[in-house]
Write an enzyme that holds these catalytic residues in place. Sequence first.
Site, short mmCIF file in Angstrom:
data_model
loop_
_atom_site.label_atom_id
_atom_site.label_comp_id
_atom_site.label_asym_id
_atom_site.label_seq_id
_atom_site.Cartn_x
_atom_site.Cartn_y
_atom_site.Cartn_z
N CYS A 156 104.70 -16.56 40.92
CA CYS A 156 104.02 -17.66 40.22
C CYS A 156 104.56 -17.78 38.80
CB CYS A 156 102.52 -17.41 40.18
SG CYS A 156 101.61 -18.66 39.25
N CYS A 186 98.04 -17.19 32.90
CA CYS A 186 96.87 -17.20 33.77
C CYS A 186 96.38 -15.77 34.03
CB CYS A 186 97.23 -17.87 35.09
SG CYS A 186 95.93 -17.77 36.34
N ASP A 220 75.51 -5.00 52.12
CA ASP A 220 76.66 -5.64 51.45
C ASP A 220 76.18 -6.11 50.10
OD1 ASP A 220 78.96 -6.94 50.76
OD2 ASP A 220 78.89 -8.43 52.35
N CYS A 254 82.62 -4.30 47.40
CA CYS A 254 83.74 -4.98 46.74
C CYS A 254 84.11 -4.31 45.43
CB CYS A 254 83.40 -6.45 46.51
SG CYS A 254 81.96 -6.71 45.44
#
Length: 395
Positions: free
Chosen positions: A75, A83, A317, A344
């Site tokens: 990218c 970014c 979760d 996560c």
Amino acid sequence: MTAEQIVGTLLELEVGPVAHGGHCVARYEGQVVFVRHALPGELVHARVTEQTTKYLRADAVQVLTPSPQRIEPPCPFAGPGRCGGCDFQHANIVEQRRLKATVVSDTLRRIGGIERNIVVESPGDDGLGWRTRMRYAVVDGRPGMYAHRTHDLVQIDKCLIAHPGTPDVLHEQWPEASSVKAVVSSEGKSAVLTDDNSGGRVVEVVRNRRFRVEANGFWQAHPDAPETLVDAVLAGLEPRDGETALDLYSGVGLFAAFLAQAGCAVLAVEGSKDAVKNARRNLHDLPEVTLEAGDVAKVLNNAAGQGLESVDLVVLDPPRTGAGQDVVRRIAALSPRKIAYVACDPAALARDLKTFGGLGYGVSSLRAFDLFGMTHHIECVAVLEPRPELGAGVA
């Protein structure tokens, strides 16, 4: 040297191991430096971007001795001052997964006292074109991405991790918005939302079952993630016909649906009213599922007062912050034969696994999945079983 003097300074650093958060660790005059855009073993010139009382942050702006695993970022918007959406575009995809495995194993050992060799499983992609839910910042009507840890807008004309089916919102002006979200579902339908406004619903399909989801609600961003995680949870729990199960932080009913299809009576608990509303529709054909809207800790405490003394299985979760000690203790008090913890954040996972360990639950398996290519994020599924011989902090 004062903070004002050192911020902006160029340092020559020998880069050490990767750390959780998308950076590597180096040292300058005994002080820890968290370096982005670097890889372990490299010699770099790094510009200091921030100083705290405990550490520095810096960006590698010149690589003097590159790692063999370094590549040119695909990218053009990736790199120092650009970014902030991706962390590892400068590493090949195999190295990215090795770095993530290192982070998970190191975090489990450091926080949880758990020794575990981790192999990150691949969804079979190259780390690009996977993100089905994109949120772009908008400044003065122009969409883009913020630079890392700033509110400086970087205008981009394409995001390479965005799923090709997401609507193109980057070439429009959004004068009344502070953010714009572009969503595409597994059925190929799309939605565009500004700020946090409701923008309707999309339908996702997992194992041939349809799930209605708020376009602005939670759903895994990688198209393969829901089925991958369902498969991992079911393989770990091995549900049996007639068993009872808890699905905590149940969202729109993903895990509850397939536990019920496996023959379990399921109590699903979720705090988001919109998610529960959609879950009622998604699971209307499964009378084995009872839905409860509310805070997980409070619902579990109330259930205990109403005579819920044990369950066979639990899947949880939780959000990135983890479940926390109160919820973990309440789960262990129900004496499930197996627990599947979907996480996560490896640090939150390690904290909760340490608490489970002190309550007699050890890790029988732990799988890690690279469902967030080019970023430092990773998804784990830990399966726990009773091990009464465990002491506090051992798993």
